[in-house]
Design an enzyme around this catalytic site. Structure first.
Site, PDB file in Angstrom:
ATOM      1  N   CYS A   1      13.975   1.558 -10.546  1.00  0.00           N
ATOM      2  CA  CYS A   1      13.173   1.476 -11.772  1.00  0.00           C
ATOM      3  C   CYS A   1      13.563   2.449 -12.881  1.00  0.00           C
ATOM      4  CB  CYS A   1      11.682   1.606 -11.468  1.00  0.00           C
ATOM      5  SG  CYS A   1      11.264   1.846  -9.768  1.00  0.00           S
TER       6      CYS A   1
ATOM      7  N   ARG B   1      16.622   6.595   0.910  1.00  0.00           N
ATOM      8  CA  ARG B   1      15.368   7.334   1.054  1.00  0.00           C
ATOM      9  C   ARG B   1      15.472   8.193   2.301  1.00  0.00           C
ATOM     10  NH1 ARG B   1      10.921   2.642  -0.584  1.00  0.00           N
ATOM     11  NH2 ARG B   1      11.875   2.219  -2.603  1.00  0.00           N
TER      12      ARG B   1
ATOM     13  N   GLN C   1      17.443  -3.804  -2.031  1.00  0.00           N
ATOM     14  CA  GLN C   1      16.345  -4.746  -2.195  1.00  0.00           C
ATOM     15  C   GLN C   1      16.729  -5.850  -3.165  1.00  0.00           C
ATOM     16  OE1 GLN C   1      13.371  -1.933  -3.660  1.00  0.00           O
ATOM     17  NE2 GLN C   1      12.163  -2.356  -1.857  1.00  0.00           N
TER      18      GLN C   1
ATOM     19  N   ASP D   1      15.625  -6.385  -5.842  1.00  0.00           N
ATOM     20  CA  ASP D   1      14.748  -5.699  -6.780  1.00  0.00           C
ATOM     21  C   ASP D   1      14.823  -6.303  -8.184  1.00  0.00           C
ATOM     22  OD1 ASP D   1      12.940  -3.769  -7.382  1.00  0.00           O
ATOM     23  OD2 ASP D   1      14.363  -2.102  -7.452  1.00  0.00           O
TER      24      ASP D   1
ATOM     25  N   HIS E   1      12.752  -5.713 -12.300  1.00  0.00           N
ATOM     26  CA  HIS E   1      11.686  -5.145 -13.125  1.00  0.00           C
ATOM     27  C   HIS E   1      11.470  -6.038 -14.329  1.00  0.00           C
ATOM     28  CE1 HIS E   1      12.991  -1.735 -10.680  1.00  0.00           C
ATOM     29  NE2 HIS E   1      11.700  -1.521 -10.629  1.00  0.00           N
TER      30      HIS E   1
ATOM     31  N   LYS F   1      -0.655  -2.589  -6.334  1.00  0.00           N
ATOM     32  CA  LYS F   1       0.403  -3.524  -5.943  1.00  0.00           C
ATOM     33  C   LYS F   1      -0.111  -4.588  -4.990  1.00  0.00           C
ATOM     34  CE  LYS F   1       1.854  -0.179  -2.484  1.00  0.00           C
ATOM     35  NZ  LYS F   1       2.819   0.013  -1.457  1.00  0.00           N
TER      36      LYS F   1
ATOM     37  N   HIS G   1       7.165  -4.089 -11.199  1.00  0.00           N
ATOM     38  CA  HIS G   1       8.215  -3.893 -10.193  1.00  0.00           C
ATOM     39  C   HIS G   1       8.026  -5.005  -9.183  1.00  0.00           C
ATOM     40  CE1 HIS G   1       8.422   0.588 -11.110  1.00  0.00           C
ATOM     41  NE2 HIS G   1       7.241   0.268 -11.582  1.00  0.00           N
TER      42      HIS G   1
HETATM   43 ZN   LIG Z   1      10.608  -0.393  -9.331  1.00  0.00          ZN
END
Ligand SMILES: [Zn+2]
Ligand SMILES: [Zn+2]
Length: 634
Positions: free
Chosen positions: A338, A367, A385, A387, A389, A468, A514
């Site tokens: 992000c 992580r 991911q 992922d 945004h 979320k 996200h």
């Molecule tokens: Zn994010």
């Protein structure tokens, strides 16, 4: 005094009456079957006094699925285990023995290492104790008394627990025929006697550090389980057997998909076959993103600490980040995409006409998960991911969230996955005002309701920047893992001072969504392996067709068949094994189609064996038609 029963009726009792007294007042059968009373929802030992006005509920040997009823049974079984171990292994020191999901454990410091063979002997001893009968007595004593008592018994772990325990100190003594067999420091609650324990089983051995700290002594942890009925234990053992069969860590090695090495803990090494599955999902991700108006971007891996301070990660997430120094600057390896996407967004002037802007990147993330929390592909330190945004206006939020859910369900339905939906609300440690959180939580609720999805609410489990929707799946042991997530964020756009020019020509701050739908490829593939027990659907299988020449002379013919299946993932197995053995191997490798090529086979008549054993003869063109249908909507 009075207590309130589950049906709302009041029950008159003498002052200081216990749960057991209340059960007796209702009926002897209830008193006999009760194992625990819940007083105002809190599980309590039957022998403890109730308080005036409390709402009570009895748990009995019939509540065989209730977690609290199982906990009291299994916790009592753990005490029986400790008694048995002390009797069989003089000099052993006992640590702690709590109930856990599906069973219990007890940690011991043995004078000499024990092996799996010891478990049988210990289990037999516990079963002897159950047959002989045990009753539990509870007493409260002073801290000094407890300390002196456990010190005299040579139990240093118990002494330490006494010193650090909060509140009053209680002991539970198990005895039979008036002889005390074992006394444990314990808050309870416990069974009154061992008769409800109808099935007891020790399941495994493991190492565990005292208080979970690797600087402390390593103890031996014995895992076990107990049930109110023998049939329940059998069902449980069958489930474990099935879970073992589906375990992605075992199948990952067996199917040659990936492996882990201690040289990089929590980071999978993907083998070519594992990458084949990965790439099918990656293609799916790309195609669907393009079809749904996402743009692909790519952002750096490493950022100056300054970026993480701006994003709030430095304050809220630093302990999970890998950081390092270079040329007197502190850098962090990205745990999320992000902040990079915010930097990318802010690089250009954006007008409302360009919103919603949907930025996708399957970037590599790191992580710093605790070594003890790592679990195959399901919890790793390095992952990617699907992922994205979405930067949008306030008015676009509801449609965008709905769009994410539609996108996610298109994938889940294609794979036949069952998803548990959770709405996670504001955590204690958070950024932003209560009004902002109210609006954000409301928007997510609306989207869930518009799509008609059943969901549970996870109070306080939201991200620090916003609420979320989490999409969960279960592994082969029934444990729930988060895969997808859709998160609303009004904080990060403010912190990065992102803006857009509205149709009123004024500057506005976009909302950031996200979203990851399959979540990490690693975890998703891990769950899929368990879901399909390694037998992936045709379109996802790492090897879709294997061709087996009967003898060396048929190799060229087999090769020619494979070449005509170009575009599919095909391999030729011309190893020296017998055809029978190679067919069995194909079955073990869970290959959807195996083609045996010998003297009499030709393009007009191929001998085809499907996964599961069904056999048929098809022409090459019939086969190509079938394969095209099976991969149809991939
Ligand atoms: Zn994010
Ligand atoms: Zn206990």
């Amino acid at each position: 005094m009075k207590v309130v029963l589950p049906d709302g009726k009041e029950l008159e009792l003498a002052d200081g009456a216990s749960g057991l007294d209340a059960a007796r007042a209702i009926g002897p059968k209830l008193a006999e079957q009760s194992v625990l009373v819940k007083a105002d929802g809190t599980p309590q030992d039957l022998r403890l006094p109730l308080a005036d006005g409390q709402a009570i509920q009895f748990l009995t040997t019939r509540n065989t699925d209730d977690p609290d009823a199982l906990h009291v049974l299994r916790h009592s079984a753990a005490h029986l285990l400790a008694e048995a171990v002390r009797r069989l292994y003089p000099g052993v020191k006992v640590a702690i023995g709590p109930p856990i999901e599906n069973g219990f454990y007890y940690d011991f410091e043995f004078p000499a290492p024990i092996t799996d063979a010891d478990l049988e002997r210990i289990e037999a001893e516990v079963n002897r104790e159950i047959a002989e009968g045990r009753t539990w007595q509870r007493e409260e004593i002073s801290r000094d008394e407890a300390r002196a008592r456990f010190a005299a018994e040579g139990e240093p772990y118990k002494v330490e627990l006494v010193d650090t325990a909060e509140g009053s100190i209680s002991l539970y003594t198990q005895s039979h025929d008036g002889t005390d067999e074992f006394t444990d420091l314990c808050r309870g609650p416990h069974l009154q006697d061992a008769s409800p324990i109808k099935a007891f089983k020790l399941t495994s051995l493991a190492g565990a550090y005292w208080r979970g700290d690797e600087k402390n002594t390593q103890l031996t942890r014995i895992y076990g389980t107990a049930f109110y009925a023998k049939a329940d234990l059998e069902e449980h053992l069958n489930l474990l057997e099935e879970a073992k069969r589906r375990d992605h860590r075992r199948l990952g090695v067996q199917l040659d998909l990936f492996h882990f090495s201690d040289i990089s803990p929590g980071s999978p090494f993907w083998h070519p076959k594992g990458m084949a599955v990965w790439n099918v999902l990656e293609d799916l991700r790309r195609r669907e993103n393009a079809a749904r108006g996402y743009v692909e971007v790519r952002t750096p891996q490493i950022y100056d600490q300054e970026l993480w301070v701006t994003s709030g990660h430095w304050e809220k997430y630093r302990e999970h980040m890998f950081t390092f120094e270079s040329e007197h600057r502190t850098f962090g390896l990205k745990p999320m995409n992000c902040p990079g996407h915010c930097v990318l967004y802010s690089a250009g002037a954006v007008s409302y006409r360009e919103l919603p802007l949907r930025m996708a990147e399957a970037g590599v993330l790191h992580r710093d998960e605790l070594a003890g929390a790592l679990h195959g592909l399901l919890r790793v330190r390095m992952f990617s991911q699907d992922d994205a945004h979405i930067f949008c206006t306030e008015e676009q939020v509801a449609d965008e969230v709905l769009g994410c859910l539609d996108f996610g369900y298109a994938i889940y339905e294609k794979l036949g996955l069952e998803i548990d939906v959770e709405l996670s609300t504001r955590p204690e440690s958070r950024l932003g005002t209560d009004e902002e959180w109210d609006a954000a939580e409301g928007a997510l609720r609306d989207a869930l309701e518009r799509r008609g999805l059943a969901y549970t609410v996870n109070e306080g489990d939201g991200a620090f920047y916003g609420p979320k929707i989490d999409l969960h799946m279960r592994d082969s042991l029934g444990r729930s893992w988060q895969i997808g997530t859709v998160q609303l964020d009004r904080q990060m756009p403010q912190r990065f001072k992102l803006g857009y020019q509205g149709n009123d020509n004024a500057d506005h701050t976009p909302v950031m969504i996200h979203r990851a739908l399959i979540g990490s490829f690693e975890r998703f593939i891990g769950i899929l392996i368990e879901h399909f027990a390694g037998a992936f659907p045709f379109w996802l299988a790492p090897v879709q067709v294997r061709v087996l020449p009967i003898a060396d002379v048929h190799h060229a013919k087999a090769q020619a068949v494979a070449e005509q299946l170009a575009g599919y993932r095909v391999e030729v197995d011309s190893s020296a094994e017998t055809v029978g053995k190679r067919i069995r191997n194909a079955e073990l490798d869970k290959i959807p189609f195996t083609i045996v090529v010998g003297e009499k086979e030709s393009d007009e008549a191929l001998a085809i064996r499907e996964r599961g054993g069904e056999q048929s003869t098809k022409s090459l063109s019939e086969l190509l038609g079938l394969l095209a249908t099976l991969s149809g909507d991939k």
